[in-house]
Design an enzyme around this catalytic site. Structure first.
Site, mmCIF file in Angstrom:
data_model
loop_
_atom_site.group_PDB
_atom_site.id
_atom_site.type_symbol
_atom_site.label_atom_id
_atom_site.label_comp_id
_atom_site.label_asym_id
_atom_site.label_seq_id
_atom_site.Cartn_x
_atom_site.Cartn_y
_atom_site.Cartn_z
ATOM 1 N N HIS A 1 2.933 -3.276 6.983
ATOM 2 C CA HIS A 1 1.901 -2.305 6.601
ATOM 3 C C HIS A 1 1.906 -1.125 7.561
ATOM 4 O O HIS A 1 2.589 -1.138 8.573
ATOM 5 C CB HIS A 1 0.515 -2.959 6.654
ATOM 6 C CG HIS A 1 0.211 -3.840 5.493
ATOM 7 N ND1 HIS A 1 -0.696 -3.510 4.525
ATOM 8 C CD2 HIS A 1 0.724 -5.046 5.141
ATOM 9 C CE1 HIS A 1 -0.748 -4.467 3.624
ATOM 10 N NE2 HIS A 1 0.101 -5.422 3.973
ATOM 11 N N HIS B 1 0.849 -1.191 0.000
ATOM 12 C CA HIS B 1 0.000 0.000 0.000
ATOM 13 C C HIS B 1 0.886 1.243 0.000
ATOM 14 O O HIS B 1 1.566 1.523 0.986
ATOM 15 C CB HIS B 1 -0.925 -0.010 1.219
ATOM 16 C CG HIS B 1 -1.931 -1.114 1.167
ATOM 17 N ND1 HIS B 1 -2.316 -1.827 2.274
ATOM 18 C CD2 HIS B 1 -2.623 -1.625 0.120
ATOM 19 C CE1 HIS B 1 -3.215 -2.734 1.907
ATOM 20 N NE2 HIS B 1 -3.413 -2.635 0.602
ATOM 21 N N GLU C 1 1.421 -4.233 11.374
ATOM 22 C CA GLU C 1 0.858 -2.902 11.168
ATOM 23 C C GLU C 1 1.564 -1.906 12.076
ATOM 24 O O GLU C 1 1.607 -2.084 13.278
ATOM 25 C CB GLU C 1 -0.629 -2.901 11.529
ATOM 26 C CG GLU C 1 -1.474 -3.878 10.727
ATOM 27 C CD GLU C 1 -1.983 -3.262 9.438
ATOM 28 O OE1 GLU C 1 -1.624 -2.111 9.146
ATOM 29 O OE2 GLU C 1 -2.748 -3.954 8.730
ATOM 30 N N GLU D 1 1.214 3.831 2.870
ATOM 31 C CA GLU D 1 1.724 3.388 4.166
ATOM 32 C C GLU D 1 3.245 3.439 4.157
ATOM 33 O O GLU D 1 3.935 2.428 4.212
ATOM 34 C CB GLU D 1 1.185 1.986 4.466
ATOM 35 C CG GLU D 1 -0.338 1.971 4.563
ATOM 36 C CD GLU D 1 -0.935 0.572 4.488
ATOM 37 O OE1 GLU D 1 -0.196 -0.411 4.478
ATOM 38 O OE2 GLU D 1 -2.177 0.488 4.429
HETATM 39 ZN ZN LIG Z 1 -1.787 -1.744 4.301
#
Ligand SMILES: [Zn+2]
Length: 1245
Positions: A1038, A941, A1123, A944
């Site tokens: 992420h 992504h 994350e 990010e």
């Molecule tokens: Zn992500």
């Protein structure tokens, strides 16, 4: 007829007088009640007297085990005598007054409400009805109504609605009867079907008669009538009726009367009641129009402004603001289309899905607003009876997203493709077959004698797999790669005899360092305000070799200490001195002219270490010093010591090899100069009370004071001549035309206020979140307000302490090249820009959100950058990789392959990193080949960027010279894809690749042409599974925009079953708990990591993410998404601080340390033993069970705050609310905390 037995049961005193009387009453069966009216009257009167005078009597009747209530209700039902009925009503009234609702509950459960309605119907047929009876009945009904969930239905079915309405009409002047009637009507009205029915019977008009005109005569009556009216107006039919009758105007006039007359603010509830009526009327379009026509905006704006200083009037201001925002005419986003401003034609368009829709959208269709927006809505009520609450699901017990299909839940190794097809991937696993014969393993440790020259030992062309599209000419790399960064060093590193001359790997740009002539002035370093590296506890300390005597254990302990960077202490000995002080406005030695934009081709002349110099502040004078004779000499901060992986010249070289859709020719200064994490703390910003409200009021002022509005487009990617303004000094200049840039349009709305519009991801019409743009032409000391007006998410960490990032070029050339958290008055709220149904996934009437922040600038002639998070471009990655390769020692085996080319023609690097074998003896080669694999990836992504910083930390650690790093390399083979979505990163996307799709939803069935990086990464894993070498750990890095801290998502059948209600056999729940070990270790050693935020639940919406597919299909038990917060931490050492690159890089390093610990658990020993060990570290099994509920993370982490009410300023929000037939007071309170409704997915992997 009921004949309940009066119990004389245990626990009930047999000598109780009231119970004796009840017994007597019970014995009088129905006929006796009729016959012996006098006795019935006497007995009930005595009971009534006893209960009125003795508290214990009431207690005895209502005590548990007593059937007193049954007897009373049976008598009430059976008697036909008005006096007896009244006596019983008095008894009930007395009984139900005490007991806090429990007694009412008993009454309701025994069918009391229905009996009251029966009597009401019967009594209303008498002409005239007994006033006293009616009064008592309604008083009682008003008492029990709010506690009886079926009250509304019972009333309607029994016909009681009309009875009450008629009584009300007959007693408009009789306050004594009117009040209980209104109280009952208020309860009736909370049922939506009743509200419509009552409206038809003229009750709306009736209520208006009671509340208008202004009078302070009977406040309690007025309050109840307003509540009832408010409830009635929730019905669209009633609202329309009220609008047609001109009541909007009347309500506004009345509100003004109260506003002016209630000078001591004693009647806030009346004023609030009026606003609630307005709020509900304006739920319909007609109501909003009437409100605007009646000058409602101005009236509420000014009255609210007057209320603002009195904090207790906040509910009025909040409701007013809600109404005004709802009625604020919906604006059109100032765009020709919501599709990306950049065009990229896909080689083939998917048959279905959002991208297909985008391509099939006919030309000329306006996708910015719905055409039907101006049409009158139907305003029809749906007559659904919503009383049956029991049918509703408890939202807390079930998450519909949880995978409940046990077949799907159990990992099913699914190689998917025949091995013949996968065999081509063998070339990426040379380490598994390398025999190192002929390689010179001399014991010397000198880098000059031995070298691992495996960085490009074999052909590493992008592979062409049978199913993939052959490379088109444009993908052929223009440049060649000479095996190492520095050709001069290359002489000292002859390739091993067995290895053929390296073929140039595709698309690695040349790193011709010898062509770069740096004139670094080391003396300037001190003046440049760059803290001496000795005082810094940076990650480089991890890389420093510890003394030979140091054992790994010691090293581990050492790392755990020093890797936990203190934001205070040593770090603060830099230029900033004291703790927590931001050097805002710190003096800079003169100002220098900065060339903007920084054009790629112009970066020829530069001077390193500009800080502290007295070089001219005038660009003209600098031209003379310039050998090239064109433009100014660029002063570049000397960051080489502090940023070992950064090199401005190398960066420029990298940019030249990067392919962007807009074909960028500019370089952003921050990426060119680099970023040195500030040494001061950056606390989460405390939210100023009322900031959102005041921002909304400023927005409303655009209507109230239209003369202030400039409405001047100053930047617009949609027109070819962008940027569009002449430099007249009245407007800021914007720019976003550089790698990872995202800003589509800037409109100057007021003198110092700009509306900013973000660009959609390419081949998409949404995903606006990431921004990165340049601002210049600012005035010093002036506060500017910036509004990003097309944000999409319903909430944001900008409401919970997160600030934007700003980079000042003047600061940079003064020796402080860094991104700093900036911005005041930051908030995020729903705005008045309409979102078309095309943009909102088919939903109509949706709005965008505004992210607003204010800031001022400290330097004249500055060029500043703003970003959503610390930028990390694809060119930065390439630069870092090249620099990392240069750090390679003879002990390190590092290979950099090109996994594939992206749609946009950028190469996707794949790194293989491990330790060289000790020798080419069989044992050593065997150990080398059999090291478990660790597979890491990041940045699928693009928005990010924190994931890249974490990855940088991991890579830097792995390339380090510490014993820990060496042990780690000896323990594992690392396969790393550091950037899964280079195209998205390059082009400033937030979430997608050029295919317009979220690549982390393609893992189940990646398309080789549209999703090449995913397709080939998955193939690597499939290959490994085939040769029985599936990785020990898979982790995809992420960033998370909605939560704090760093945490992991993993996959567990057991924990998923726990969270759902599916029945599973105990064999289903047999599960190796190994998946918990790594996060548990991380929570022990990494300060930003939070175990309680981790979740191991497999969600249906995530079934095509890397984590779930690698777990299910490849069979990797330890398959994770890690994350990292974009915001900051609310636990651990960094609690209360925003996250910075230092903390992110530390996280990446700690991840490595954790892997080493994991190794010590899973190493040499036999399998069962290591499982036991893992259980040891994660605690006993039962402990895991007990802690499991906490690992399930709910949708919203943040508590709602008072201002959250403003999020619901959507015209139709209220209609979706379930009807609750409960106390209005309860509803009133609930209105304060409106739901933060959220249709977004929460877990961001
Ligand atoms: Zn992500």
């Amino acid at each position: 007829m009921n004949k309940p037995k009066m119990a004389t049961e245990k626990g009930v005193p047999s000598n109780s007088r009231v119970l004796m009387l009840l017994g007597q009453l019970e014995r009088m069966n129905g006929e006796a009640m009729m016959r012996d009216v006098e006795t019935a009257r006497q007995v009930t009167a005595k009971i009534c007297h006893l209960i009125q005078t003795q508290e214990k009597s009431g207690k005895e009747v209502m005590s548990k085990g007593s059937s007193g209530m049954e007897v009373i209700l049976a008598s009430l039902e059976n008697t036909r005598d008005v006096q007896t009925t009244l006596n019983i009503l008095y008894i009930l009234s007395e009984l139900l007054t005490v007991g806090r609702g429990r007694r009412v509950g008993v009454f309701v459960s025994k069918g009391g409400t229905g009996i009251l309605f029966q009597i009401l119907i019967t009594a209303s047929k008498e002409l005239p009805p007994s006033e006293e009876l009616m009064l008592q009945l309604h008083s009682l009904l008003a008492k029990v109504g709010p506690k009886d969930r079926k009250f509304g239905v019972k009333a309607r079915l029994s016909g009681a609605l009309n009875a009450t309405v008629n009584l009300t009409k007959q007693n408009l002047q009789n306050t004594k009867v009117l009040l209980p009637c209104l109280q009952v009507l208020r309860v009736y009205s909370t049922n939506s079907v009743n509200a419509i029915s009552l409206g038809k019977n003229g009750v709306v008009e009736l209520m208006f008669k009671i509340v208008v005109p202004f009078s302070k005569k009977n406040i309690s009556l007025l309050k109840v009538a307003l509540d009832a009216l408010g409830a009635l107006l929730k019905s669209k039919t009633n609202a329309r009726r009220a609008v047609d009758a001109g009541h909007v105007h009347a309500l506004l006039a009345l509100y003004q009367d109260w506003h002016h007359n209630d000078t001591r603010h004693r009647h806030m509830l009346i004023r609030k009641g009026l606003l609630v009526c307005l709020r509900n009327i304006t739920n319909i379009k007609l109501g909003r129009k009437a409100f605007i026509d009646a000058d409602g905006m101005r009236i509420l704006y000014y009255s609210s402004t007057e209320c603002l200083p009195v904090r207790t009037l906040d509910p009025l201001v909040n409701t007013s603001s809600l109404i005004m925002r709802k009625c604020f005419p919906k604006n059109r986003l100032p765009l020709p289309t919501i599709k990306s401003a950049f065009l990229y034609q896909l080689p083939h368009v998917p048959v279905v899905g959002p991208v297909a829709q985008l391509y099939s959208q006919p030309l000329g269709v306006d996708d910015v607003v719905d055409e039907s927006d101006d049409n009158e809505e139907t305003d029809a009520d749906t007559e659904n009876d919503t009383d049956n609450e029991e049918d509703k699901k408890d939202p807390h017990t079930e998450n519909e997203d949880i995978e409940t299909d046990l077949n799907k839940l159990h990992p099913k190794k699914n190689p998917g493709r025949p091995f013949e097809e996968l065999k081509v991937y063998e070339r990426f696993f040379l380490e598994l077959s390398e025999d190192f014969q002929g390689y010179n393993f001399e014991p010397s440790k000198s880098a000059s004698t031995t070298s691992s020259s495996f960085s490009s030992t074999r052909a590493t062309r992008p592979i062409i797999v049978p199913t993939a599209q052959a490379l088109s000419p444009k993908h052929v790399p223009v440049t060649s790669f000479q095996g190492d960064c520095n050709p001069s060093k290359g002489e000292r590193r002859p390739p091993s005899p067995s290895v053929p001359t390296p073929a140039p790997p595709a698309s690695l740009t040349p790193l011709e360092l010898d062509t770069i002539h740096l004139t670094k002035d080391q003396d300037r370093k001190e003046e440049a305000h760059i803290p001496s590296p000795d005082t810094l506890t940076t990650l480089s300390s991890l890389i420093r070799p510890p003394s030979q005597a140091q054992t790994i254990e010691q090293a581990l302990a050492h790392v755990l200490e020093c890797v936990s960077l203190e934001a205070t202490g040593a770090l603060n000995t830099g230029e900033d001195g004291g703790q927590g002080v931001k050097p805002n406005g710190s003096p800079v030695n003169g100002t220098r002219h900065i060339q903007s934009p920084l054009l790629l081709e112009d970066i020829a002349n530069r001077r390193v270490g500009g800080g502290g110099s007295n070089w001219g502040s005038d660009c003209g004078s600098e031209g003379t010093e310039d050998e090239g004779g064109e433009g100014a000499v660029l002063e570049v901060p000397d960051t080489a010591l502090l940023l070992p992986l950064h090199d401005p010249d190398l960066y420029v070289e990298m940019v030249k090899g990067t392919h962007s859709v807009p074909q960028y020719a500019e370089v952003a200064y921050p990426d060119y100069f680099g970023h040195i994490a500030p040494t001061f703390r950056e606390p989460l910003q405390e939210r100023v009370y009322g900031v959102q409200r005041s921002k909304i009021f400023q927005d409303i002022e655009r209507l109230i004071h239209p003369n202030d509005i400039v409405d001047k487009v100053v930047y617009d990617l949609d027109i070819p001549s962008c940027p569009v303004i002449e430099d007249n000094g009245e407007s800021l200049k914007f720019n976003s035309q550089f790698e990872s840039g995202n800003l589509r349009k800037a409109v100057q709305m007021r003198k110092y206020e700009y509306d900013l519009v973000l660009n959609s991801d390419i081949n998409s019409n949404h995903y606006h979140q990431w921004f990165y743009f340049e601002v210049s032409g600012m005035r010093v000391g002036t506060t500017y307000r910036f509004n990003i007006i097309n944000s999409e998410k319903s909430n944001s960490q900008f409401n919970y302490g997160m600030q934007v990032l700003m980079y000042s070029v003047q600061e940079a050339i003064s020796g402080r090249p860094r991104w700093v958290r900036t911005g005041t008055d930051i908030c995020y709220y729903k705005n008045h820009f309409a979102r078309s149904s095309i943009a909102a996934g088919g939903q109509k009437g949706k709005s965008y959100y505004t992210m607003t922040f204010s800031t001022s600038f400290s330097h004249k002639d500055d060029v500043c950058y703003f970003a959503y998070h610390y930028p990390y471009t694809y060119s930065t990655l390439k630069m870092h990789l090249s620099k990392l390769e240069a750090l390679r020692t003879p002990q390190i085996y590092l290979r950099r392959d090109v996994l594939c080319e992206t749609l946009g023609g950028n190469s996707c690097p794949l790194l293989t990193l491990t330790a060289m074998p000790e020798s080419n003896s069989n044992d050593h080669i065997c150990q080398f080949r059999n090291r478990p694999l660790i597979f890491l990836s990041a940045r699928v992504h693009p928005g990010e960027t924190n994931a890249s910083w974490v990855m940088k930390g991991t890579l830097e650690f792995l390339m380090g010279t510490s014993l820990l790093a060496a042990s780690l390399r000896e323990a594992y083979i690392f396969k790393i894809v550091p950037m899964l979505n280079p195209d998205g990163v390059v082009n400033g996307n937030h979430r997608c690749s050029l295919s317009g799709e979220d690549l982390n939803r393609q893992w189940q069935n990646p398309n080789p042409e549209l999703h090449p990086t995913i397709y080939h990464t998955k193939s690597l894993l499939q290959y490994l599974a085939h040769i029985q070498r599936a990785p020990l750990v898979f982790c995809d890095y992420h960033g998370h925009s909605r939560k704090k801290n760093v945490f992991m998502y993993g996959c567990s059948v057991k924990e998923t079953v726990w969270q759902s209600n599916i029945t599973a056999t105990s064999s289903d729940l047999q599960e190796d708990l190994g998946y918990r070990a790594l996060p548990k270790i991380l929570s022990q050693i990494a300060p930003a990591f939070s175990m309680v935020s981790c979740s191991f639940v497999v969600e249906r919406s995530k079934e095509s993410t890397a984590r779930v597919v690698v777990w299910r299909e490849i069979g990797v038990q330890r398959s994770y998404t890690m994350e990292s917060t974009l915001c900051g931490c609310d636990q651990g050492k960094y609690k209360g601080l925003q996250i910075g690159t230092r903390e992110l890089e530390e996280m990446g390093a700690q991840f490595c340390v954790a892997l080493l610990r994991l190794k010590r658990l899973t190493g040499i020993r036999n399998h069962q033993h290591l499982l036991d060990l893992e259980s040891d570290i994660i605690g006993t099994q039962s402990k895991v069970v007990s802690s499991s509920p906490s690992t399930y993370v709910m949708e919203e982490d943040e508590p709602s705050f008072l201002e959250a009410i403003d999020y619901s300023a959507e015209s139709n929000d209220e209609d979706g609310e379930p009807e609750i037939e409960q106390g209005i007071e309860v509803q009133e309170n609930a209105n304060h905390l409106d739901r933060l409704s959220d249709c977004e997915t929460n877990h961001k992997d």
